[in-house]
Design a protein around this motif. Structure first.
Motif, PDB file in Angstrom:
ATOM      1  N   PRO A   1       0.835  -1.290  -0.060  1.00  0.00           N
ATOM      2  CA  PRO A   1       0.085  -0.014   0.009  1.00  0.00           C
ATOM      3  C   PRO A   1       0.647   1.235  -0.130  1.00  0.00           C
ATOM      4  CG  PRO A   1      -0.097  -0.864   2.109  1.00  0.00           C
ATOM      5  CD  PRO A   1       0.732  -1.917   1.395  1.00  0.00           C
ATOM      6  N   THR A   2       0.227   2.202  -0.498  1.00  0.00           N
ATOM      7  CA  THR A   2       0.726   3.668  -0.412  1.00  0.00           C
ATOM      8  C   THR A   2      -0.130   4.349   0.991  1.00  0.00           C
ATOM      9  OG1 THR A   2       1.215   3.870  -2.635  1.00  0.00           O
ATOM     10  CG2 THR A   2       1.175   5.859  -1.371  1.00  0.00           C
ATOM     11  N   VAL A   3       0.567   4.425   1.740  1.00  0.00           N
ATOM     12  CA  VAL A   3      -0.291   4.933   3.128  1.00  0.00           C
ATOM     13  C   VAL A   3      -0.728   6.223   3.301  1.00  0.00           C
ATOM     14  CG1 VAL A   3       0.453   2.732   4.480  1.00  0.00           C
ATOM     15  CG2 VAL A   3       1.911   4.622   4.555  1.00  0.00           C
ATOM     16  N   GLN A   4      -1.685   6.675   2.352  1.00  0.00           N
ATOM     17  CA  GLN A   4      -1.902   8.252   2.539  1.00  0.00           C
ATOM     18  C   GLN A   4      -3.370   8.370   3.134  1.00  0.00           C
ATOM     19  OE1 GLN A   4      -1.813   8.400  -1.897  1.00  0.00           O
ATOM     20  NE2 GLN A   4      -4.036   8.225  -1.809  1.00  0.00           N
ATOM     21  N   ALA A   5      -3.880   7.014   3.307  1.00  0.00           N
ATOM     22  CA  ALA A   5      -5.359   7.076   3.803  1.00  0.00           C
ATOM     23  C   ALA A   5      -5.538   5.884   4.520  1.00  0.00           C
ATOM     24  CB  ALA A   5      -6.258   7.726   2.643  1.00  0.00           C
ATOM     25  N   ARG A   6      -6.985   5.724   5.073  1.00  0.00           N
ATOM     26  CA  ARG A   6      -7.430   4.336   5.501  1.00  0.00           C
ATOM     27  C   ARG A   6      -7.551   3.334   4.280  1.00  0.00           C
ATOM     28  NH1 ARG A   6      -7.843   4.756  10.477  1.00  0.00           N
ATOM     29  NH2 ARG A   6      -9.013   2.676  10.710  1.00  0.00           N
ATOM     30  N   PRO A   7      -7.251   1.980   4.885  1.00  0.00           N
ATOM     31  CA  PRO A   7      -7.540   1.101   3.668  1.00  0.00           C
ATOM     32  C   PRO A   7      -8.955   0.927   3.319  1.00  0.00           C
ATOM     33  CG  PRO A   7      -6.962  -0.053   5.830  1.00  0.00           C
ATOM     34  CD  PRO A   7      -6.882   1.368   5.903  1.00  0.00           C
ATOM     35  N   HIS A   8      -9.169   0.654   2.117  1.00  0.00           N
ATOM     36  CA  HIS A   8     -10.510   0.120   1.610  1.00  0.00           C
ATOM     37  C   HIS A   8     -10.795  -1.193   1.050  1.00  0.00           C
ATOM     38  CE1 HIS A   8      -9.101   0.855  -2.298  1.00  0.00           C
ATOM     39  NE2 HIS A   8      -8.569   1.949  -2.129  1.00  0.00           N
ATOM     40  N   LEU A   9     -11.768  -1.503   0.635  1.00  0.00           N
ATOM     41  CA  LEU A   9     -12.075  -2.746   0.213  1.00  0.00           C
ATOM     42  C   LEU A   9     -11.212  -3.357  -0.976  1.00  0.00           C
ATOM     43  CD1 LEU A   9     -14.059  -5.404   0.281  1.00  0.00           C
ATOM     44  CD2 LEU A   9     -15.506  -4.048  -1.354  1.00  0.00           C
ATOM     45  N   GLY A  10     -10.771  -2.552  -1.818  1.00  0.00           N
ATOM     46  CA  GLY A  10      -9.878  -2.824  -2.705  1.00  0.00           C
ATOM     47  C   GLY A  10      -8.576  -3.352  -2.414  1.00  0.00           C
ATOM     48  N   HIS A  11      -8.004  -2.819  -1.127  1.00  0.00           N
ATOM     49  CA  HIS A  11      -6.679  -3.007  -0.748  1.00  0.00           C
ATOM     50  C   HIS A  11      -7.007  -4.478   0.169  1.00  0.00           C
ATOM     51  CE1 HIS A  11      -6.315   1.423  -0.079  1.00  0.00           C
ATOM     52  NE2 HIS A  11      -5.299   1.091  -0.982  1.00  0.00           N
ATOM     53  N   GLY A  12      -8.138  -4.728   0.633  1.00  0.00           N
ATOM     54  CA  GLY A  12      -8.096  -5.916   1.179  1.00  0.00           C
ATOM     55  C   GLY A  12      -8.312  -7.064   0.197  1.00  0.00           C
ATOM     56  N   ARG A  13      -9.094  -6.691  -1.111  1.00  0.00           N
ATOM     57  CA  ARG A  13      -9.122  -7.777  -2.065  1.00  0.00           C
ATOM     58  C   ARG A  13      -7.787  -8.527  -2.289  1.00  0.00           C
ATOM     59  NH1 ARG A  13      -7.595  -8.524  -6.689  1.00  0.00           N
ATOM     60  NH2 ARG A  13      -7.241  -6.382  -6.875  1.00  0.00           N
ATOM     61  N   ALA A  14      -6.934  -7.312  -2.632  1.00  0.00           N
ATOM     62  CA  ALA A  14      -5.618  -7.498  -3.440  1.00  0.00           C
ATOM     63  C   ALA A  14      -4.762  -8.282  -2.205  1.00  0.00           C
ATOM     64  CB  ALA A  14      -4.789  -6.309  -3.603  1.00  0.00           C
ATOM     65  N   ALA A  15      -4.723  -7.749  -0.930  1.00  0.00           N
ATOM     66  CA  ALA A  15      -4.145  -8.741   0.108  1.00  0.00           C
ATOM     67  C   ALA A  15      -4.464 -10.058   0.245  1.00  0.00           C
ATOM     68  CB  ALA A  15      -4.390  -7.804   1.464  1.00  0.00           C
ATOM     69  N   VAL A  16      -5.736 -10.274   0.189  1.00  0.00           N
ATOM     70  CA  VAL A  16      -6.305 -11.641   0.282  1.00  0.00           C
ATOM     71  C   VAL A  16      -5.898 -12.574  -0.884  1.00  0.00           C
ATOM     72  CG1 VAL A  16      -8.627 -13.138   0.439  1.00  0.00           C
ATOM     73  CG2 VAL A  16      -8.135 -11.022   1.957  1.00  0.00           C
ATOM     74  N   SER A  17      -6.015 -11.969  -2.125  1.00  0.00           N
ATOM     75  CA  SER A  17      -5.604 -12.538  -3.355  1.00  0.00           C
ATOM     76  C   SER A  17      -4.385 -13.124  -3.174  1.00  0.00           C
ATOM     77  CB  SER A  17      -5.924 -12.033  -4.582  1.00  0.00           C
ATOM     78  OG  SER A  17      -7.083 -11.483  -4.544  1.00  0.00           O
ATOM     79  N   PHE A  18      -3.120 -12.327  -2.809  1.00  0.00           N
ATOM     80  CA  PHE A  18      -1.908 -12.740  -2.688  1.00  0.00           C
ATOM     81  C   PHE A  18      -1.615 -13.691  -1.656  1.00  0.00           C
ATOM     82  CE2 PHE A  18      -0.957  -9.011  -5.231  1.00  0.00           C
ATOM     83  CZ  PHE A  18      -0.657  -9.465  -6.484  1.00  0.00           C
ATOM     84  N   ASP A  19      -2.328 -13.564  -0.570  1.00  0.00           N
ATOM     85  CA  ASP A  19      -2.337 -14.263   0.818  1.00  0.00           C
ATOM     86  C   ASP A  19      -2.725 -15.842   0.491  1.00  0.00           C
ATOM     87  OD1 ASP A  19      -1.880 -14.598   3.717  1.00  0.00           O
ATOM     88  OD2 ASP A  19      -3.957 -15.278   3.613  1.00  0.00           O
ATOM     89  N   VAL A  20      -3.708 -15.932  -0.579  1.00  0.00           N
ATOM     90  CA  VAL A  20      -4.406 -17.227  -0.919  1.00  0.00           C
ATOM     91  C   VAL A  20      -3.350 -17.989  -1.826  1.00  0.00           C
ATOM     92  CG1 VAL A  20      -5.991 -18.514  -2.613  1.00  0.00           C
ATOM     93  CG2 VAL A  20      -6.849 -16.812  -0.837  1.00  0.00           C
ATOM     94  N   ILE A  21      -2.606 -17.001  -2.591  1.00  0.00           N
ATOM     95  CA  ILE A  21      -1.569 -17.527  -3.519  1.00  0.00           C
ATOM     96  C   ILE A  21      -0.249 -18.082  -2.612  1.00  0.00           C
ATOM     97  CG2 ILE A  21       0.345 -17.034  -5.388  1.00  0.00           C
ATOM     98  CD1 ILE A  21      -1.855 -15.160  -6.676  1.00  0.00           C
ATOM     99  N   ARG A  22       0.058 -17.159  -1.733  1.00  0.00           N
ATOM    100  CA  ARG A  22       0.975 -17.681  -0.815  1.00  0.00           C
ATOM    101  C   ARG A  22       0.937 -19.014  -0.070  1.00  0.00           C
ATOM    102  NH1 ARG A  22       2.646 -13.908   4.449  1.00  0.00           N
ATOM    103  NH2 ARG A  22       4.539 -14.751   4.924  1.00  0.00           N
ATOM    104  N   ARG A  23      -0.223 -19.107   0.634  1.00  0.00           N
ATOM    105  CA  ARG A  23      -0.683 -20.188   1.341  1.00  0.00           C
ATOM    106  C   ARG A  23      -1.033 -21.503   0.570  1.00  0.00           C
ATOM    107  NH1 ARG A  23      -3.544 -18.899   6.449  1.00  0.00           N
ATOM    108  NH2 ARG A  23      -3.646 -16.704   6.603  1.00  0.00           N
ATOM    109  N   TYR A  24      -1.220 -21.405  -0.770  1.00  0.00           N
ATOM    110  CA  TYR A  24      -1.272 -22.547  -1.690  1.00  0.00           C
ATOM    111  C   TYR A  24       0.092 -22.872  -2.092  1.00  0.00           C
ATOM    112  CZ  TYR A  24      -2.109 -25.399  -6.014  1.00  0.00           C
ATOM    113  OH  TYR A  24      -1.958 -26.330  -6.646  1.00  0.00           O
ATOM    114  N   LEU A  25       1.019 -21.986  -2.309  1.00  0.00           N
ATOM    115  CA  LEU A  25       2.312 -22.399  -2.545  1.00  0.00           C
ATOM    116  C   LEU A  25       2.992 -23.151  -1.397  1.00  0.00           C
ATOM    117  CD1 LEU A  25       3.286 -19.036  -4.435  1.00  0.00           C
ATOM    118  CD2 LEU A  25       3.402 -21.609  -5.448  1.00  0.00           C
ATOM    119  N   VAL A  26       2.656 -22.753  -0.104  1.00  0.00           N
ATOM    120  CA  VAL A  26       3.262 -23.352   1.193  1.00  0.00           C
ATOM    121  C   VAL A  26       2.589 -24.804   1.187  1.00  0.00           C
ATOM    122  CG1 VAL A  26       3.204 -23.136   3.658  1.00  0.00           C
ATOM    123  CG2 VAL A  26       3.634 -21.133   2.283  1.00  0.00           C
TER     124      VAL A  26
END
Length: 117
Positions: free
Chosen positions: A29-54
């Motif tokens: 993130p660019t931390v200029q304001a509070r996080p929103h749904l789009g930030h959460g979607r991206a974070a969850v997407s990459f977390d799923v990929i990471r967990r799958y690889l593990v």
């Protein structure tokens, strides 16, 4: 496992450079304001990929940067009457809290722009 190579426009067998190890560098993130749904979607997407690889047995090093200085942060800090560093810390903490509430695992490494300029 197969991944779609957008450059070559084809499905390819996934083969890491180092056998059994995967490095993931994700633009954070660019931390200029509070996080929103789009930030959460991206974070969850990459977390799923990471967990799958593990789960597949790879040793994963997950790096996610934080952009903690740029023009919008400087302007938002001026509007709020605080330093850019103070504003960036406040919102970086808000992002960490939001990601934690979503169950997203924290990165192994979290470089900040101000540490490298």
């Amino acid at each position: 496992m197969h991944v779609f190579n957008t450059l070559g426009r084809r499905l390819e067998t996934f083969e890491p450079r180092d056998a059994g190890k995967v490095g993931m560098y994700v633009c954070g993130p660019t931390v200029q304001a509070r996080p929103h749904l789009g930030h959460g979607r991206a974070a969850v997407s990459f977390d799923v990929i990471r967990r799958y690889l593990v789960w597949r047995g790879y040793e994963v090093t997950y790096v996610q940067n934080v952009t903690d200085v740029e023009d919008k942060i400087i302007a938002a800090a001026a509007d709020a009457g605080v330093s850019p560093a103070e504003l960036a810390v406040r919102f970086a903490d808000a992002f960490s809290t939001a990601y934690r509430k979503l169950g997203v695992q924290p990165p192994d490494v979290e470089p900040r722009a101000t540490e490298h300029i």
